[in-house]
Design a protein around this motif. Structure first.
Motif, mmCIF file in Angstrom:
data_model
loop_
_atom_site.group_PDB
_atom_site.id
_atom_site.type_symbol
_atom_site.label_atom_id
_atom_site.label_comp_id
_atom_site.label_asym_id
_atom_site.label_seq_id
_atom_site.Cartn_x
_atom_site.Cartn_y
_atom_site.Cartn_z
ATOM 1 N N THR A 4 73.523 30.754 87.132
ATOM 2 C CA THR A 4 73.265 29.911 85.971
ATOM 3 C C THR A 4 72.298 28.815 86.391
ATOM 4 O O THR A 4 72.426 28.242 87.457
ATOM 5 C CB THR A 4 74.591 29.302 85.474
ATOM 6 N N VAL A 5 71.340 28.580 85.536
ATOM 7 C CA VAL A 5 70.309 27.586 85.871
ATOM 8 C C VAL A 5 70.433 26.403 84.902
ATOM 9 O O VAL A 5 70.419 26.604 83.685
ATOM 10 C CB VAL A 5 68.901 28.206 85.727
ATOM 11 N N PRO A 6 70.564 25.183 85.434
ATOM 12 C CA PRO A 6 70.569 24.022 84.538
ATOM 13 C C PRO A 6 69.127 23.659 84.177
ATOM 14 O O PRO A 6 68.252 23.677 85.043
ATOM 15 C CB PRO A 6 71.206 22.925 85.387
ATOM 16 N N LYS D 2 69.137 36.578 89.631
ATOM 17 C CA LYS D 2 68.891 35.247 90.210
ATOM 18 C C LYS D 2 67.547 34.714 89.724
ATOM 19 O O LYS D 2 66.689 35.474 89.293
ATOM 20 C CB LYS D 2 68.896 35.344 91.744
ATOM 21 N N PHE D 3 67.409 33.438 89.814
ATOM 22 C CA PHE D 3 66.159 32.816 89.381
ATOM 23 C C PHE D 3 65.632 31.913 90.495
ATOM 24 O O PHE D 3 66.342 31.042 90.977
ATOM 25 C CB PHE D 3 66.388 31.981 88.116
ATOM 26 N N LEU D 45 64.304 36.952 89.363
ATOM 27 C CA LEU D 45 62.984 36.567 88.874
ATOM 28 C C LEU D 45 62.435 35.514 89.801
ATOM 29 O O LEU D 45 63.133 34.557 90.139
ATOM 30 C CB LEU D 45 63.087 35.976 87.459
ATOM 31 N N VAL D 46 61.212 35.718 90.220
ATOM 32 C CA VAL D 46 60.561 34.728 91.072
ATOM 33 C C VAL D 46 59.446 34.107 90.240
ATOM 34 O O VAL D 46 58.393 34.719 90.046
ATOM 35 C CB VAL D 46 59.995 35.380 92.351
ATOM 36 N N SER D 47 59.713 32.931 89.728
ATOM 37 C CA SER D 47 58.720 32.277 88.876
ATOM 38 C C SER D 47 57.556 31.787 89.731
ATOM 39 O O SER D 47 57.757 31.159 90.765
ATOM 40 C CB SER D 47 59.352 31.095 88.149
#
Lengths: 158, 771, 170, 285
Positions: A4-6, D2-3, D45-47
């Motif tokens: 989860t990304v804030p 994942k981000f 994802l690799v921004s």
């Protein structure tokens, strides 16, 4: 495994926070998390333009923007164009010219028109058509839409 | 003239515009209820299969999933307008690829979608048919084995895969050919067109503690929703309330049931509010299209241009469910006569089930298919006898006072005026002689459009409030075409009140009077008439109470602008509505309420003067239109570019000319998409292009900016303020007018829609280089 | 989606028939075939990897031989799904062999393939090209294999072929 | 899923090297559409949005122009630095999708997706561009023509990132044009053609042509270019080049047009590009 990304977004001048999944789009977060439902979902494929919003001054597709990637950005949605009860020039012209029918494409259309006039304050008819070419409308046939943008342009920005 | 005093005829922006342009208008997918769940569907991978069993274990095990429904949760109740053949969700069999077979309600939409894929369904595949020809073949698989046992409201003689078989004929066609100097004959084909309303279908359902179901949805008729839901769910209509928030376009695609039963079943099963919104792909795979048709037509005329006879056979692909098909097939069959006096005509229409997405109502309702064939044949005859196609049309236009078709005499006929106005506005003669720039051809073509407004039933209630303003209740859903505004304009005009003193009550089956639906170009005409009737009654009562208050005779009183009843001949002797309403509430014991309900009562096809078999409507008030389209053709690529359109319509009276122009401009562009590139394509049983990536609709750059709306306003005696409907006719003209322009420019005629660059180029390459 | 392909094999029709009805020789020629398993005399199961640009999928396919008229005609159905059932595939195929003289056979097949689910959303045009290229690769691999074995009957490559067979069958 | 939001290329490359099935997120115009359609669900994802140095257009002394991978289509469409033989790249960028798409999509993202009907591949092959690719171990350059290997397939290996595209100055006095035929404005090409020409007294002394939408990759045919060189670009020479190109193409049948139709109009689209490029070359020379 998911992460989860804030994120923090400035939407129509106010700060908003949300926890998002990496695959969540800005459109999803605006509509389903923060309840800015003025921005519409028409195709989720970047074709119809109903989800158009302005991010850092430029019109983009909400459905193709990953929300986590918008951290810290400034976003204008359709809800942010009017100043209280005073409509923006573009909104006012759309109203007067009768450009609005079912209205579902209109938030995206008006956002695209607003961005167009910011970039090109005095567009030709051809430039208006090109500037709105990514916003599909099934009701209007576009004639009154293009005229409304011309009228808004003649009246100047804001 | 102040539009707020005399609203009829005023260019009034839609009343709800501010909501729509500020993002505050609420559409179904914007609505939220406490504890609301999100739904997703599982679709059939087969075109035709028996459902053997379901296993929902894996789906139910997904965290966040609250409930699952399958055909096992649905009863055998079947819904539909004419032949009731659709269960709430596929049950027993699936009949097209993509048909919803199960659905999941979960805490969020991601979970619901993921879980839907985990429902295991065991099928036994059955042979499938994908065209009417296959479906009509001997030994073809039967799509509805129990068709004969279904509720069949009009007793249509269904058999095998044949749903509809109608005929509308008169005169003696067989002997009439002998009177003809010129006969043209051909086979024409039209494609499936997707409505492409910008708002995909959506519904939100909730069940209260008493088991009453409330359903908000994107629809064209809350009453059709209520009835369909009752039939398919087996619930009494008293336990179903249907509402309509803003609707993001419909064009016929939302007149019958969409996803309401699925939301309702999930709400009933989970006890929670459930919202479902289809993705664009799902909407394209599970909703409706315009009927693909094959039309065989033969038309004969004398060498002076007098039309003598026409014979038509229309074959339409109904898809897997009947829906509005019997209506569409029937109306197409009537409209195949065109706008002309043709003494001898035999028109037959057949609708056949196939294992494809259902075809349904779509703006024009069979008119576009009929005009595609018929208007090209009129041009062919003109070319053969060397007559200007506009003159030929003028010569055969119906005249008032003479029978036109099937016993119908028109009170007025404004086709000639439409033709003359298009001739003048388009500078017809000059443009017919214009040549293209190098590499391009230029042409202009015409099409005449017959249509009706009317059909079935509507009603209205007007209540005068204590302060003298009024609330108007009609049950009519505004799909974006502006009916809320137009209806308020008519109520305001009838009551002499400013527009902003009228409230339009949002449609609610618990509270609104009946209105069949927003379709058939009927809201202005039918609901308008109900409003005029209701207003007359309200005014009569206002006068009655005013006469008591003023102690004078009712005949001495009159309605005055601005919400007053006044004494005739005495300008300052007036009572405001507020005072009369206040008096009525207390002295008479209640408010002033005017009501009116009507069934269509206008001209009907006369079965004593013609053969009329299995035609499902009493029908409507005729309206005509004429379109001229000027095009340019790129000789090297075959691309047709429409340059300008002149569209004249005899709409009786424009209640709101700005809204009328919007209908014409929008209809023309939708018609241009139909003419040039829109086409739903199947790969076997699967829709092969269910996305806006593959299925294109016109954008700003693909639409002409020159669309000249010509409003021919000769008030119709029966219409409210003389008005007739204008919703549908504008979509009918572009395809045949462009085809005729193509012929004018190149000598090439296309019989198959859409006129893609490829088809045009091939035709140009095959044609002798005469031009 | 219809797919059809015709190719020539320099081998007698009986031998081509034997090879083409034997999963042990066919499977290794199918591009992307990861493994296979014989279920009954007329059905087998295979895992096939299909890549479409960035999309990589594994299909579990069950093939049923529905009609055989040795050595000229074989009909089969195949049904399969991607892991997670995101896509399902069904195919009805007909295979025809035609003797072109004593040592040459023309193989032709036609399949009606239906792909629904996520891969069904993939552009039909590109899908057809993909299917065609898979078909062409198969033809080359199959021809090479049969012709090599045919040549080995003359006593050149016998060991190599049997080694391959052992491996494929494992 | 994942981000990752790396701020340096090195970090980005490291993530890509370590994550199986990670995808770079550039503008999102293609990747997110595929994710929304459930066609792709990468593990991560690799921004690249925050990675420094990946966006921007630089004109070098030798006249070549380097476009950072994260440069948006609109920025390329707006850059006057792309002129002469490079102009068609700007022209192609301006024809991609619609304004909102051009504000999002990047050159690196577009060419990595390698749709043969997209505008950049054909324009870059015509302009003889070079693609710079980097992974955690090395950096390499590859000709655009060799970069595109098939339908949605490129020379990129797992762990690779496109970091820039360079367009050489090319032949002095060249004019160029990109011509596209699509069903509706903003759609992918049914057929497209890129042309770079240089003239001397009305005679073509240099020609480079590629056509798009007609095969798995942009198609160049040396013999077709040879038909133009030495000619005065008369219709017959251009038509002959078109015939040679059409012979080398193998288009798909899809909703944008049948295979046959594409081949039918290919010579016309080429001729239109040639005539535009010729006018421009004449203006230069």
């Amino acid at each position: 495994m998911t992460t989860t990304v804030p994120i923090t977004l400035t939407i129509n001048g106010a700060l908003h926070q949300a926890f998002v999944q990496p695959w969540h789009t800005l459109l999803h977060v605006l509509r389903d998390v923060l309840h800015f439902t003025g921005t519409k979902r028409g195709c989720n494929q970047g074709i119809c333009g109903a989800c158009s919003v302005i991010v850092d001054g430029e019109v983009v597709r909400g459905c193709l923007s990953i929300a986590a990637n918008c951290q810290g950005r400034t976003i204008t949605t359709i809800e942010g164009l009017a100043n209280g009860n005073t409509l923006s020039n573009v909104q006012q012209a759309f109203l007067e010219l009768g450009a609005v029918q079912c209205g579902y494409c209109m938030p995206g259309m008006i956002i695209a028109a607003t961005a167009l006039l910011k970039r090109t304050p005095k567009p030709t008819e051809e430039e208006i058509r090109e500037g709105l070419s990514g916003n599909l409308c099934r009701c209007s046939g576009y004639v009154k839409v293009v005229r409304a943008v011309q009228v808004a342009s003649e009246r100047g920005t804001s | 003239m102040n539009p707020y005093i005399h609203p009829v005829g005023a260019r009034l922006p839609r009343l709800e515009t501010r909501e729509k342009i500020t993002g505050r208008a609420e559409y179904t997918d914007d609505l939220v209820r406490p504890g609301m769940l999100h739904a997703a569907i599982l679709q059939s991978p087969h075109a035709h299969a028996r459902i053997i069993s379901y296993d929902t274990t894996r789906a139910l095990a997904v965290p966040g999933v609250i409930g699952v429904i399958t055909g096992d949760d649905a009863g055998w109740g079947r819904s539909g307008p004419f032949v009731k053949d659709e269960t709430a969700i596929a049950k027993g069999k699936v009949r097209y690829v993509g048909e919803p077979v199960a659905a999941v309600a979960a805490l969020d939409v991601d979970t619901a979608r993921q879980a839907a894929q985990l429902i295991d369904v065991v099928y036994e595949e059955l042979p499938a048919v994908f065209s009417p020809d296959e479906a009509l073949a001997p030994n073809a698989p039967i799509i509805h084995e129990e068709l004969a046992t279904y509720v069949n409201v009009l007793g249509l003689p269904v058999r095998g895969n044949v749903l509809q078989d109608c005929e509308i004929s008169q005169g003696n066609v067989d002997s009439a050919w002998g009177e003809c100097d010129v006969i043209v004959e051909g086979e024409f084909e039209t494609q499936a067109q997707y409505h492409a309303y910008m708002e995909p279908c959506a519904a939100l359902a909730e069940v209260d503690a008493n088991g009453k179901l409330t359903v908000w949805s994107s629809n064209q008729s809350i009453f059709r929703d209520q009835s369909n839901l009752s039939e398919s769910l087996g619930l009494p209509m008293s336990k179903i309330r249907c509402l309509s928030p803003k609707v993001g376009g419909a064009f016929g695609g939302k007149i019958e049931i969409t996803v309401q039963p699925i939301a309702a079943m999930l709400a009933i099963k989970t006890g929670k509010p459930v919202r479902i919104a289809l993705t664009r792909e799902q909407d394209m795979e599970t909703m409706r299209v315009r009927h693909p048709a094959r039309i065989r037509m033969k038309t004969g005329a004398k060498k002076d241009g007098t039309l003598v006879a026409r014979e038509v056979d229309i074959l339409m692909d109904v898809g897997a469910y009947a829906d509005d098909s019997p209506g569409v097939v029937g109306v197409s069959t009537v409209f195949s006569r065109g706008t002309y006096r043709i003494p001898h005509a035999r028109c037959r229409g057949k609708g056949v089930y196939t294992n494809k997405l259902r075809s349904g109502a779509f703006r024009g309702f069979g008119g576009p298919q009929a005009a595609w064939a018929g208007e090209q044949q009129i041009d062919e005859i003109a070319a053969k006898i060397g007559m200007d196609p506009l003159e030929l049309r003028l010569k055969n236009a119906p005249e008032p006072g003479r029978e036109w078709m099937c016993g119908i005499e028109l009170e007025r006929s404004d086709l000639k005026e439409c033709l003359e106005k298009v001739r003048a506005a388009s500078d017809w003669k000059r443009r017919r002689n214009e040549k293209g720039r190098p590499g391009f051809r230029r042409g202009i073509g015409l099409a005449c459009i017959p249509h009706i407004s009317g059909v079935l039933s509507s009603s209205a209630i007007i209540r005068i409030l204590e302060d003298g303003s009024a609330v108007l209740s009609t049950g009519a859903v505004d799909n974006g075409q502006g009916s809320d505004t137009v209806l308020v304009q008519m109520a305001a005009e009838s009551l002499g009140l400013p527009v902003d003193r009228i409230t339009f009550a949002q449609p609610d089956t618990d509270a609104s009077p009946y209105n069949w639906g927003t379709s058939a170009s009927r809201v202005t005409y039918m609901v308008g008439r109900a409003i005029v009737g209701a207003a007359e009654e309200a005014v009569k009562k206002l006068i009655k109470y005013a006469s008591q208050m003023m102690e004078c005779a009712e005949v001495d009183l009159e309605l005055r602008l601005g919400g007053f009843i006044g004494l005739k001949g005495v300008p300052d002797k007036v009572l405001p509505f507020a005072a009369i309403s206040g008096y009525a509430h207390w002295a008479a014991g209640g408010p002033i309420i005017g009501t009116h309900a009507l069934h269509y009562d206008g001209p009907v096809l006369d079965p004593t003067k013609a053969v009329i078999k299995h035609f499902p409507f009493r029908f409507g008030v005729w309206t005509f239109g004429v379109h001229a389209v000027e095009i340019e053709i790129d000789e090297a690529t075959g691309r047709i570019t429409p340059l300008a359109v002149w569209a004249a319509h005899d709409l009786g009276r424009a209640i709101n000319p700005m809204a009328v122009e919007g209908q014409i401009e929008g209809g023309v562009v939708q018609g241009i998409g139909y003419a040039l590139f829109e086409e739903m394509v199947w790969d076997g049983g699967k829709v092969a292009n269910p996305s806006f990536m593959d299925y294109k609709i016109p954008g700003t750059m693909d639409s002409p900016m020159e669309i000249h709306s010509i409003l021919v306003e000769n008030p119709d005696g029966s219409g409210p303020f003389g008005a007739k409907g204008i919703g549908e006719p504008p979509i009918v003209g572009p395809a045949p007018a462009i085809a005729n322009a193509l012929f004018h420019a190149t000598g090439v005629r296309l019989t198959k829609l859409p006129m893609t660059p490829e088809r045009v180029l091939r035709a140009l390459n095959e044609a002798p280089r005469a031009h | 989606m219809q797919i059809a392909e015709t190719f020539a094999v320099a081998a007698p029709i009986e031998r081509v028939w034997r090879f083409i009805t034997d999963p042990a020789t066919v499977a290794p020629c199918v591009p992307g075939c990861q493994s296979y398993e014989v279920l009954t005399a007329t059905s087998y199961k295979a895992t096939i990897q299909i890549a479409l640009g960035p999309i990589k999928t594994n299909f579990n396919v069950i093939v049923d031989l529905t009609k055989a008229e040795p050595p000229t005609y074989l009909a089969s159905t195949a049904r399969g799904e991607e892991g997670g059932k995101a896509s399902t595939l069904t195919a009805k195929s007909e295979l025809r062999l035609l003797a072109n003289g004593p040592g040459a056979t023309t193989v032709s097949y036609a399949s009606e393939v239906a792909l629904v689910g996520r891969l069904g959303k993939f552009g039909l045009g590109m899908m057809k090209k993909k299917a065609k290229s898979i078909g062409e690769e198969f033809a080359v691999a199959f021809r090479t294999r049969v012709e090599a074995e045919t040549a080995s009957q003359g006593g050149t490559a016998g060991e190599v072929l049997s080694a391959d067979n052992a491996q494929a069958g494992a | 899923m994942k981000f990752y939001q790396p701020t340096t290329l090195k970090q980005a490359l490291k993530v890509l090297a370590n994550e199986d099935d990670a995808r770079c997120l550039a503008g999102g115009a293609t990747l997110v559409a595929m994710m929304n359609a459930n066609l792709l669900a990468p593990s991560a994802l690799v921004s690249l949005s925050a990675v420094k140095g990946l966006a921007g257009i630089t004109r070098r002394k030798n006249g070549s122009v380097t476009i950072g991978a994260m440069t948006r289509h609109q920025a390329v469409a707006d850059t006057a630095a792309l002129d002469g033989g490079q102009r068609l790249v700007r022209e192609a960028a301006a024809l991609i999708g619609h304004p909102a798409i051009r504000n999002m999509g990047t050159i690196g993202g577009s060419i990595s997706h390698a749709d043969p009907a997209a505008d950049y591949p054909t324009a870059l092959v015509t302009a003889n561009a070079t693609v710079t690719i980097e992974n955690s171990r090395a950096k390499r350059e590859i000709d655009a023509q060799n970069f595109f290997t098939g339908y949605l397939e490129t020379a990129l290996e797992p762990g690779d990132i496109v970091v820039a595209v360079s367009i050489p100055a090319g032949v002095a006095g060249a004019g160029s044009a990109y011509e596209k035929f699509a069903r509706v404005q903003g759609d992918f090409a049914t057929v497209s053609a890129g042309v770079v020409l240089a003239l001397e007294k009305g005679v073509c002394r240099h020609a480079r042509i590629a056509v798009g939408g007609c095969a798995a990759t942009p198609i160049r045919v040396a013999a077709a270019e040879a038909k133009l060189v030495g000619s005065r670009l008369q219709d017959s020479a251009v038509a002959a080049a078109g015939v040679l190109l059409a012979a080398a193409c193998d288009p798909i049948d899809d909703f944008r047009g049948s295979s046959e139709y594409r081949l039918m109009i290919l010579p016309t689209i080429l001729a239109r590009a040639v005539s535009k490029a010729r006018v421009r070359a004449e203006t230069v020379s």
